[in-house]
Design a protein around this motif. Sequence first.
Motif, PDB file in Angstrom:
ATOM      1  N   ASP A 224       0.835  -1.209   0.000  1.00 26.28           N
ATOM      2  CA  ASP A 224       0.000   0.000   0.000  1.00 26.28           C
ATOM      3  C   ASP A 224       0.868   1.257   0.000  1.00 26.28           C
ATOM      4  O   ASP A 224       0.569   2.235  -0.702  1.00 26.28           O
ATOM      5  N   SER A 227       2.345   1.879  -3.394  1.00 26.33           N
ATOM      6  CA  SER A 227       1.335   2.439  -4.290  1.00 26.33           C
ATOM      7  C   SER A 227       1.118   3.921  -4.015  1.00 26.33           C
ATOM      8  O   SER A 227       1.012   4.734  -4.944  1.00 26.33           O
ATOM      9  N   HIS A 231       1.770   7.236  -6.354  1.00 28.09           N
ATOM     10  CA  HIS A 231       0.663   8.174  -6.606  1.00 28.09           C
ATOM     11  C   HIS A 231       1.063   9.607  -6.245  1.00 28.09           C
ATOM     12  O   HIS A 231       0.805  10.534  -7.014  1.00 28.09           O
TER      13      HIS A 231
END
Length: 318
Positions: A224, A227, A231
């Motif tokens: 997570d 990611s 982003h």
Amino acid sequence: MVKILYRSGAEILSTQTEAELAAISRENVLWIDMLEPTGEQKRLVEQYLGTEIQSRAEAEEIESSSRFFEEGGAIFANTNFLSPADDEMLMDAVSFILVSGVLTTIREIPLRSLNTLQLKMQALPDEYPDGNTVFVDIMDRRVDLDADIVELISKDVTRYSRRINQNEDINEDFLLDINQLQQNAMNVRANMVDKQRLISNLLKSKIFPKDAELRERLGIILQDIASLVNHISFTFERLEYMQETVIGIINLDQNRIMKVFTFVSILLMPATLVASFYGMNVRLPLASWEWAWLAIIVIMVLLMAAMIWYFFKRKKML
């Protein structure tokens, strides 16, 4: 303030009385949460845990060796928790100590996520067998909160991009707003990378339990974070592009204004020359003619019309 969460039979209870800590077996203690602790409270916990507690200055050091290390069978981890404040992001240091399944946290500010977790522990005691599980849950919750912050920044970027497309209030203040958003994005990315390094070191630790479920949860949290880092990096690139676009728009507006001023100066230059010429105190053509002033005005107007035709119509400079 020191809050102690410990197991009593099938329940998890809490107390804020330091004097009761010595009477509680270490096997039953899950979490010792210290908020703005005094020196005496730190010494009491140090004696109970059998290890030294870091100072705030040590917790805020940026060296990797200070952010995570193992010593005397204890795991020391330091990271920052983000706290939105107006238009900026505050980063507050939080220290973690894991000793024989007992988690100790040291912080200087109230954190709602930790308070909510403490209530959940008391409501669902079976889900928290020891302090290691509590620590993993804290990391999981903080990454979720960081994801919400990343989402808010992305929404702001989209809103700013819409303003640029509509050419709405594009000025120096808007450029400063973009710069502040860039700073927030950098703080978020630095915070996520810090947690990524912490969890990676924890997975390599020989002291941390080999429990498959805990390590699987840490692996998911690590994914997570990766990611979110990608982003927020993409968001930062968008902000850089927006910043360059806004600077370009502002420069174009300024160039347009300067072009108008330049054109007006050029437009009045021949008329000014004629007016200056006939303002000299010497004998000039038409000087004795009664309607000379009208002829001079006509000449000036014709020259201005010629300048307008040449630069506006033919050269298309405006």
